[in-house]
Design an enzyme around this catalytic site. Structure first.
Site, short mmCIF file in Angstrom:
data_model
loop_
_atom_site.label_atom_id
_atom_site.label_comp_id
_atom_site.label_asym_id
_atom_site.label_seq_id
_atom_site.Cartn_x
_atom_site.Cartn_y
_atom_site.Cartn_z
CE LYS A 1 18.94 3.27 2.63
NZ LYS A 1 18.90 3.68 4.06
CD GLU B 1 13.44 3.75 18.07
OE1 GLU B 1 12.70 2.78 17.87
OE2 GLU B 1 13.99 4.40 17.15
NE ARG C 1 7.98 3.18 17.46
CZ ARG C 1 7.97 2.58 16.26
NH1 ARG C 1 8.90 1.71 15.95
NH2 ARG C 1 7.03 2.83 15.37
C1 LIG Z 1 10.88 4.36 15.19
C2 LIG Z 1 11.89 4.96 14.26
N1 LIG Z 1 13.18 4.98 14.65
C3 LIG Z 1 14.11 5.54 13.83
C4 LIG Z 1 13.74 6.09 12.63
C5 LIG Z 1 14.77 6.79 11.75
N2 LIG Z 1 14.91 6.10 10.47
C6 LIG Z 1 14.36 6.58 9.37
S1 LIG Z 1 14.63 5.62 8.06
C7 LIG Z 1 15.61 4.56 8.97
C8 LIG Z 1 16.28 3.39 8.35
C9 LIG Z 1 15.26 2.54 7.66
O1 LIG Z 1 15.92 1.42 7.08
P1 LIG Z 1 15.08 0.48 6.13
O2 LIG Z 1 13.79 0.15 6.77
O3 LIG Z 1 15.97 -0.62 5.75
O4 LIG Z 1 14.73 1.41 4.88
P2 LIG Z 1 15.74 1.93 3.76
O5 LIG Z 1 16.10 3.34 4.17
O6 LIG Z 1 16.92 1.03 3.73
O7 LIG Z 1 14.95 1.90 2.49
C10 LIG Z 1 15.63 4.96 10.29
C11 LIG Z 1 16.38 4.27 11.36
C12 LIG Z 1 12.37 6.05 12.28
N3 LIG Z 1 11.92 6.61 11.12
N4 LIG Z 1 11.48 5.47 13.09
MG LIG Z 2 17.27 -0.93 4.29
#
Ligand SMILES: Cc1ncc(C[n+]2csc(CCOP(=O)(O)OP(=O)(O)O)c2C)c(N)n1
Ligand SMILES: [Mg+2]
Ligand SMILES: CC(=O)[C@@H](O)[C@H](O)COP(=O)(O)O
Length: 649
Positions: A283, A369, A397
């Site tokens: 990232k 969640e 959710r």
């Molecule tokens: C249901 C839900 N909970 C929390 C979030 C907030 N959120 C947005 S991106 C993220 C992290 C995602 O991590 P990953 O899937 O590894 O993607 P990366 O950012 O590392 O590419 C979170 C927790 C969300 N979008 N949806």
């Molecule tokens: Mg990630």
């Protein structure tokens, strides 16, 4: 002219040489830093998927092949390669969305920013392609390691692994982080894979890794019809395919090696059945300030100095989040039963402060969640008082868990919903506008909406003292406004913020809408209309004194930063009728529609939830002119006026 300027669609990638592909990746990174440092947005995630997205669009033929991004925050590179080379309007009113959006491009499919849904989308799309004779079309799902901690992904994998020949490719974008390092047993396993230099004997080590995780994981590894066998096996010609599982595994691949990604994707494409391609990425790749950022590697930034990565934004006041974070630590100092739970958003929800002070009393459950809510019911059963901090929109959710695990068992769990109301730049799936309508139907639940920082502190303390029912505290994104002291407080806790000799209008405001209510009252007074403004503080159940106050006035107007349908205003109206109070009620809130991205003020202006709009409408009502019809969705605020008894003039 840069190479990027020559790309109007994915097919323009086909003729590029390896050197040109590397040059293009460099240009894209440069552009992302230059543009997103001005607009703000998900810089880190997008820097991490440059080569991956180029490879996907070279190997697959979007939009004939469907490319689905989980959460969608990492789709800027996809946008650049599909005819949207100017990201300068991203997340702005009328500009590009910060997530895929079908109205922008035929290449965009999933618009929701709620994580962990992409594999279910892919499962459905691939089934439909197969069943409608389109089985030459592929589906590619890009899912992050963080999103893999969400339960839906495992429900989907369990279905994808059915014996089938669907052309479904799951690209795991494994950068080891959500915001912070991704938690949990599966993440620990992925880390094992990530750090293996030669990745040899992966199958053996993965069995050991899952055994280490204990019985449930091993059982899952060995028996459940899930995709983990394929997920864990090393790719070799058909050797890795397990008889009762259908997910072949390719990887781990260096996700920044465009050619390696292409080779893996071509193998996956040719395979003719579901395949997982496990890519290892960073990232923030290629941008030192992001890579150095220990907090979240520039997961989501505001305006920054592109050279240093330093934020260019200064906060005029503390954020709602920080007021909550500090007060929770203060409460936890003297109440050792308090524990915190986050769904992979420790810092964004402010729980990092409690985690720093009491590391053993804060749990990060991953993007889960539903699990957060029910495990909180378990913690309460064990004698603790959990505080579950999530963004309001993500609470949607976990509704069933709040209803059937927390409330049914009268569990003392406090849900702190940050980003409640219209948030703005993150668009329709991020506005926290449904919580009041959804949660108020939960029997026994108590919902507070603090109007300012003083009330947030007060109401949080009140909430964590309730041990026989779920409590909810909801507050908006951004910095707190001024503190509004009450003229007086009723015996059941309602704050009277302004009152007038003339009892024309009772304005009931929810949370920070108190400021709007007071401004409306001023405008009404200028028209000779007397207005009383009250803040119930706890909006569910509706305090009794609201009924009494309503009975003294000619009309009640409720103002809430949530959808009007099923909102607090609706509840006030119903309670008034049940109490035999026939005062007319006008509920003001948001229309029940998906609100596009934009600035919060632009959105409130567009839907008419501003002091000017409200004062104009209320004046018309009270002066006896025609009651405003429920205005069309999107044009004005959702206005529902109970016209049964006309306002008494
Ligand atoms: C249901 C839900 N909970 C929390 C979030 C907030 N959120 C947005 S991106 C993220 C992290 C995602 O991590 P990953 O899937 O590894 O993607 P990366 O950012 O590392 O590419 C979170 C927790 C969300 N979008 N949806
Ligand atoms: Mg990630
Ligand atoms: C994609 C996602 O869900 C989050 O990263 C979101 O963009 C954060 O929003 P805030 O900027 O309000 O924290």
């Amino acid at each position: 002219m840069t190479l990027l300027e020559t790309i109007s669609g994915p097919r323009d990638l086909d003729a590029l040489s390896p050197e040109q592909l590397d040059q293009l990746a460099g240009e894209i990174r440069e552009y992302l830093v230059e543009s997103v440092s001005k607009t703000g947005g998900h810089l880190g995630p997008n820097l991490g998927v440059v080569e991956m997205t180029i490879a996907i669009h070279r190997v697959f033929e979007s939009p004939r092949d469907a490319v689905v991004f989980d959460t969608g925050h990492q789709s800027y590179v996809h946008k650049l390669l599909t005819g949207r080379r100017d990201l300068s309007t991203i997340r702005k009113t009328g500009g590009l969305a910060g997530y895929p959006q079908r109205s922008e491009s035929e290449h965009d499919i999933v618009e929701s920013s709620h994580a962990s849904s992409s594999l279910s989308w892919a499962d459905g799309i691939s089934k439909a392609f197969e069943m409608t004779g389109q089985d030459d079309r592929h589906v590619v799902a890009v899912v992050g390691d963080g999103a893999l901690t969400g339960g839906m992904t495992w429900e989907a994998l369990n279905n994808i692994s059915d014996d089938n020949t669907r052309k479904l490719i799951v690209v795991v974008n494994d950068n080891g982080r959500s915001y912070a390092p991704t938690i949990g047993g599966m993440a620990r396993f992925l880390n094992t894979v990530r750090t293996k230099q030669t990745y040899r004997n992966l199958h053996l080590s993965s069995r050991r890794a899952f055994d280490k995780l204990g019985a449930p994981a091993s059982a899952f590894y060995r028996g459940v019809r899930g995709g983990l066998h394929g997920f864990l096996s090393r790719f070799t010609d058909n050797e890795a395919l397990y008889s009762n599982l259908d997910i072949k595994y390719i990887g781990p691949i260096d996700g920044h090696d465009e050619r390696a990604m292409e080779a893996a994707l071509r193998q996956a494409k040719a395979y003719g059945a579901p395949v997982i391609v496990h890519a290892i990425t960073d990232k923030g790749r290629g941008y030192e300030p992001a890579l150095r950022d220990a907090a979240d590697q520039f997961h989501a930034v505001g305006q920054i100095d592109p050279e240093t990565g330093e934020s260019l934004e200064t906060a005029s006041a503390p954020s709602w989040t920080s007021v909550f974070a500090d007060e929770l630590v203060h409460l936890a100092e003297s109440n050792e039963r308090l524990v915190g739970i986050t769904a992979a958003m420790l810092r964004p929800t402010g729980l990092h402060r409690m985690a720093e002070r009491f590391p053993s009393r804060v749990f990060d459950v991953g993007i889960a969640e539903q699990h957060a809510a029910t495990s909180a019911a378990g913690l309460a059963f064990g004698g603790l008082h959990p505080v579950v901090a999530v963004y309001a929109t993500f609470m949607n959710r976990a509704f069933d868990q709040v209803l059937m695990d927390v409330a049914l068992h009268k569990a003392g769990v406090t849900f702190v919903l940050d980003r409640a109301g219209v948030t703005g730049p993150d668009g329709p799936s991020h506005h926290g506008v449904w919580d009041l309508s959804i949660l108020q139907v939960v029997p026994g639940i108590r919902i507070a909406a603090p109007r300012d920082s003083v009330r947030l502190v007060e109401e949080l303390g009140e909430a964590v003292a309730v041990d026989d029912a779920p409590t909810v505290i909801r507050f908006p994104k951004g910095t707190v406004g001024i503190d509004f002291d009450a003229v007086r407080r009723t015996d059941d806790g309602v704050d009277v913020l302004a009152e007038s000799e003339r009892k024309d209008v009772l304005i009931v405001t929810v949370g920070p809408m108190a400021e709007t209510g007071l401004q409306v009252a001023e405008r009404l007074e200028a028209q000779g209309i007397g207005a009383t403004v009250v803040d119930p503080r706890w909006v569910v159940p509706v305090p009794r004194s609201i009924m009494d106050l309503a009975a003294e006035h000619r009309i009640v107007v409720s103002i809430e930063d949530g959808i009007r349908v099923g909102g607090i205003g609706t509840r006030i109206r119903q309670d008034l009728r049940e109490a035999g109070v026939d005062t007319a009620v006008t509920e003001l809130g948001l229309p029940d529609e998906f609100l596009d991205h934009g600035s919060r003020s632009d959105i409130l202006e567009r839907v008419g939830l501003t002091p000017q709009h409200i004062a104009r409408d209320v004046t018309a009502m009270v002066l006896g002119s025609k009651l405003p019809h429920a205005r069309g969705a999107g044009a004005d605020a959702g206005v529902s006026t109970d016209t049964s008894p006309q306002p008494r003039v």
